[in-house]
Design an enzyme around this catalytic site. Sequence first.
Site, short mmCIF file in Angstrom:
data_model
loop_
_atom_site.label_atom_id
_atom_site.label_comp_id
_atom_site.label_asym_id
_atom_site.label_seq_id
_atom_site.Cartn_x
_atom_site.Cartn_y
_atom_site.Cartn_z
N ASP A 232 0.84 -1.08 -0.10
CA ASP A 232 0.03 0.14 -0.11
C ASP A 232 0.67 1.09 0.02
O ASP A 232 1.79 1.50 -0.85
CB ASP A 232 -1.19 0.05 1.20
CG ASP A 232 -2.01 0.93 1.15
OD1 ASP A 232 -1.73 2.14 1.85
OD2 ASP A 232 -3.06 0.78 0.56
N ARG A 233 0.86 2.17 1.09
CA ARG A 233 1.45 3.41 0.99
C ARG A 233 3.06 3.17 0.84
O ARG A 233 3.71 3.48 0.43
CB ARG A 233 1.17 4.10 2.31
CG ARG A 233 0.00 4.63 2.54
CD ARG A 233 -0.80 5.32 1.34
NE ARG A 233 -0.15 6.64 1.11
CZ ARG A 233 -0.64 7.17 0.09
NH1 ARG A 233 -1.42 6.75 -1.09
NH2 ARG A 233 0.02 8.59 -0.22
N HIS B 120 -7.24 -6.91 0.77
CA HIS B 120 -6.14 -5.99 0.77
C HIS B 120 -5.07 -6.34 1.62
O HIS B 120 -3.84 -6.25 1.29
CB HIS B 120 -6.60 -4.78 0.91
CG HIS B 120 -5.54 -3.56 0.98
ND1 HIS B 120 -4.59 -3.27 -0.17
CD2 HIS B 120 -5.13 -2.72 1.81
CE1 HIS B 120 -4.08 -2.25 -0.17
NE2 HIS B 120 -4.42 -1.93 1.23
N HIS C 189 -11.27 8.36 -0.12
CA HIS C 189 -10.32 8.68 0.99
C HIS C 189 -9.25 9.41 0.17
O HIS C 189 -8.68 10.29 0.81
CB HIS C 189 -9.93 7.60 1.85
CG HIS C 189 -9.15 6.62 1.08
ND1 HIS C 189 -9.51 5.62 0.04
CD2 HIS C 189 -7.68 6.17 1.18
CE1 HIS C 189 -8.90 4.83 -0.40
NE2 HIS C 189 -7.51 5.20 0.05
#
Length: 306
Positions: free
Chosen positions: A121-122, A286, A166
């Site tokens: 992810d990030r 996820h 988001h």
Amino acid sequence: MSRPARTTHPTPPLPPPVIPGFDQHRVPVSDGVSLHTAVGGSGPPVVLLHGFPQTHLMWRHVGPDLAADHTVICPDLRGYGAGDKPAETDGTVYAKRTMAADIVALARALGHERFALAGHDRGALVAFRAALDHPDRVTHLACLDVLPTLDMWEVMHGVSAAVGFHLYLMAQPPGLPEHLIGAAPDAFFGHFLDVWTSDRRAVPDDVRAAYLAACRESVPSIVADFRASAGVDVEHDRADRAAGTKLRMPVAVLQQDWGAALGFDAAALWRAWAPDLVHSTVTCGHFMAEEAPDVVAKALRELLGR
């Protein structure tokens, strides 16, 4: 005759969860910023970067597996977890280029000039930028359930973009996003822990509580991280695309089948950046390192063997 009042003692709080067998460090990286880092094992170094809305604890299963024959380094990213959270001043404090430089400095401080790098992810966006900016440092790259920033914005359109609400919220100018999220942080961050997993048991109550507590204390810096991905990070990706910059190392990408769901070829998008690519899809949610750690550990070991 009255009985003496019974003395009661409050139940002591449970210790925070940790990655089993890993030592905890606080490592200075740059400009007065230090990262909280868990380190375990011995052997060739592998740095594992967490995603949103998590901390380094997301690697609590995969990290010990790899530590059997690697030095495994799991930091909290700048602005997340127990690491430092500098105030955003010029739009670059949370640029992925800045956060990537943190990771290179972290590895060097721990004695590693070259290292394998995996992110979710990030953390995958930070890892991607580190591999582009520092190809002489990153030997192997794995990115979990993400697209490069520029590609992500280009494929999101129409009602399908609602899944990334988001991203648009936190891209807004400073003030409103921080105020809205700060008013109900547990509801906001907890939403993603609930809807992005196919098995809620993968994030047990103590780990969930640790994630929410960390996010609660990090609203401005988390928003700044996402805001950078709608600004300076896109600029950096666009410049590299125009220059024809490629990832030179072996690359592995694991992700949900976003392409089928949203109408694009994820493997082709990644291959444009990474000529030496193995792209795989997973059937879990996820949070794959927590839901399917065996699958993730196997993929990382296969990458490290290339």
